[in-house]
Design an enzyme around this catalytic site. Structure first.
Site, short mmCIF file in Angstrom:
data_model
loop_
_atom_site.label_atom_id
_atom_site.label_comp_id
_atom_site.label_asym_id
_atom_site.label_seq_id
_atom_site.Cartn_x
_atom_site.Cartn_y
_atom_site.Cartn_z
CG PHE A 10 -1.59 1.22 1.61
CD1 PHE A 10 -2.24 2.01 0.67
CD2 PHE A 10 -1.57 1.62 2.94
CE1 PHE A 10 -2.87 3.19 1.06
CE2 PHE A 10 -2.19 2.79 3.33
CZ PHE A 10 -2.83 3.59 2.39
CB ILE A 11 2.89 2.99 2.58
CG1 ILE A 11 1.72 2.94 3.55
CG2 ILE A 11 3.59 4.35 2.66
CD1 ILE A 11 2.10 3.05 5.01
CB ILE A 58 14.07 -7.54 3.26
CG1 ILE A 58 13.09 -7.99 4.35
CG2 ILE A 58 13.46 -6.49 2.35
CD1 ILE A 58 12.82 -6.93 5.40
CD GLU A 82 3.68 -10.68 6.63
OE1 GLU A 82 2.45 -10.47 6.72
OE2 GLU A 82 4.20 -11.21 5.63
CB THR A 132 4.08 1.82 13.06
OG1 THR A 132 2.80 2.04 13.63
CG2 THR A 132 4.77 0.75 13.89
CG ASP A 133 0.92 5.62 15.37
OD1 ASP A 133 0.82 4.43 15.04
OD2 ASP A 133 -0.04 6.43 15.30
CD GLU A 134 -0.34 -0.29 15.51
OE1 GLU A 134 -0.18 -1.35 16.13
OE2 GLU A 134 -1.22 -0.14 14.65
CE1 TYR A 158 3.31 -3.78 11.69
CE2 TYR A 158 2.14 -2.32 13.21
CZ TYR A 158 2.87 -2.51 12.04
OH TYR A 158 3.17 -1.43 11.24
CB SER A 161 7.75 -7.42 14.97
OG SER A 161 6.81 -6.71 14.18
CE LYS A 162 7.43 -1.29 11.15
NZ LYS A 162 7.97 -1.45 9.76
CG LEU A 198 -11.73 1.13 10.24
CD1 LEU A 198 -12.68 0.09 10.82
CD2 LEU A 198 -11.52 2.25 11.27
CG HIS A 293 -8.33 -2.59 20.00
ND1 HIS A 293 -9.60 -2.61 19.47
CD2 HIS A 293 -7.62 -1.74 19.21
CE1 HIS A 293 -9.65 -1.82 18.42
NE2 HIS A 293 -8.47 -1.28 18.24
#
Ligand code: NAD
Ligand code: DAU
Length: 355
Positions: A10-11, A58, A82, A132-134, A158, A161-162, A198, A293
């Site tokens: 996507f990005i 990669i 991922e 990511t901000d996550e 996720y 891992s980031k 979403l 969440h």
């Protein structure tokens, strides 16, 4: 040339398209073509010599070494990952392999290549890691937005891992001097977004007459940024970011998920009304919440604005309208993604995708 990983997602695909619309510098694009990688996204570049596509991982050191030696890129932009939180909850193995081990192997291959460059080329070289901000974890409702110095407190496989990959990138700078840049961005939306996330899920399910699943109470807050704004921010960081620095990227646009669903429904009610005259809102269904969440993410994007002069060009109102219109205008893209036939198309159209 620049070397992009994950450039069929996507990005990454939006980035490659934006880059080649703005500049003539070629792009080497390495993508494994997992379920999330779709060469249809780059169809408009067919026959364009500035785009070289290679199918690969990669984590494949030998392939990386060959590509780096052959193409001698001046910069790496690492999008490959991922990226879907729900999938990675069901099966976390792939995220560790790609997001952690893959980033490590990429860093090692790039470090060896970089160490052999002449001093001038070494100085100009960049490794930009897209994150990511996550990684910062979750925010209380009234807490200030994430700055670059916020604690790293990931809560999902996720985001863990980031965060691990961000730490590796940081360490390769401090220990080996690799000229790195890291960006941590909020939720993107826009064209080419895989309909497991979403916003595209709401659009395609609404049009198909299916339920619009909202997790829990729908009051989880995300900070939404139009994807091309993210791509322009990455290009700006690549051009002018200070080495070893982290730049947060966000849209100054916090919204609860239920508001997102209502906005998408209202736009579809206007642009493609239901045959029965009812609102698409009728299709909203509350479902069991995502485990663990995170309640709220919000990015403080002052640093990138102050240092590099970047600000989003789109408001949420303009960006979401463009996005809904794009999905209405591209039913064949949606159909191919949903049927999985975009993967057959890769073999047919690109017979020889490996370099
Ligand atoms: P995506 O899932 O749409 O695309 C990921 C791409 O990486 C796919 O084309 C896939 O085939 C490729 N890929 C996966 N594993 C690979 C491997 N081992 N080797 C080579 N290629 C591989 O993801 P996206 O939403 O485009 O996200 C891109 C990057 O941006 C990710 O690193 C993600 O963590 C980060 N990010 C995403 C968002 C968002 O809202 N989507 C926000 C902030 C940061
Ligand atoms: O914050 C940046 C992150 O944004 C990126 O790092 C991730 O790669 C990207 O996938 C995205 O993660 P989210 O988990 O925030 O995105 P997603 O679209 O999966 O979910 C957005 C919010 O909507 C989240 O609170 C969960 C909720 N949701 C999601 C889906 C798919 C629902 O309520 N229903 C759904 O069906």
């Amino acid at each position: 040339m620049i070397f992009v990983t994950g450039g069929a997602g996507f990005i990454g695909a939006n980035f490659v398209l934006e880059w080649l619309e703005q500049r003539d510098e070629p792009v080497l694009n390495l993508d494994k073509l997992t379920y999330a990688g779709n060469l249809h996204n780059l169809e408009s570049l067919q026959g364009d010599a500035r785009h070289i596509f290679v199918q690969g991982d990669i984590g494949d050191r030998a392939l990386l070494e060959r590509l780096l030696a052959e193409h001698r890129p001046r910069a790496i932009i690492n999008f490959a990952a991922e990226s879907h939180v729900d999938r990675t909850i069901h099966g976390p193995e792939d995220i560790i392999q790609t997001n952690v081990v893959g980033t490590f192997r990429l860093l090692e291959a790039v470090r060896q290549h970089w160490q052999r460059l002449a001093a001038q080329e070494q100085q100009a070289f960049r490794f930009l890691h897209v994150s990511t901000d996550e990684v910062y974890g979750t925010l209380a409702p009234d807490a200030p937005a994430f700055t670059e110095t916020h604690n790293v407190e990931p809560n999902s496989p996720y985001s863990a891992s980031k965060a691990a990959s961000d730490h590796l990138v940081r360490a390769w700078h401090h220990t080996y001097g690799l000229p790195v840049l890291t960006t941590n961005c909020s939720n993107n939306y826009g064209p080419l977004h895989f309909p497991e996330k979403l916003i595209p899920l709401m659009i395609v399910n609404a049009l198909a007459g299916k339920p619009l699943p909202i997790y829990g109470d729908g009051m989880q807050v995300r900070d939404w940024l139009y994807v091309r704004d993210h791509c322009r921010a990455i290009a700006r960081v690549l051009d002018a970011g200070r080495l070893g620095e982290v730049y947060n990227i966000g849209g100054w646009n916090e919204k609860p998920n239920i508001d997102i669903a209502h906005t998408v429904c209202a736009l579809l009610d206007e642009l493609r009304p239901r045959a029965d005259g009812q609102s698409y809102r009728q299709q909203i269904t509350y479902v069991t919440d995502r485990p663990g969440h995170d309640r709220r993410y919000a990015i403080d994007a002052q640093k990138i604005e102050r240092e590099l002069g970047w600000k989003p060009a789109e408001t949420f109102e303009t960006g979401i309208r463009k996005t809904v219109q794009w999905y209405l205008d591209n039913p064949e893209w949606v159909a191919q993604v949903q049927s999985g036939s975009y993967r057959d198309w890769v073999a047919k159209q690109y017979g020889r995708v490996n370099d």
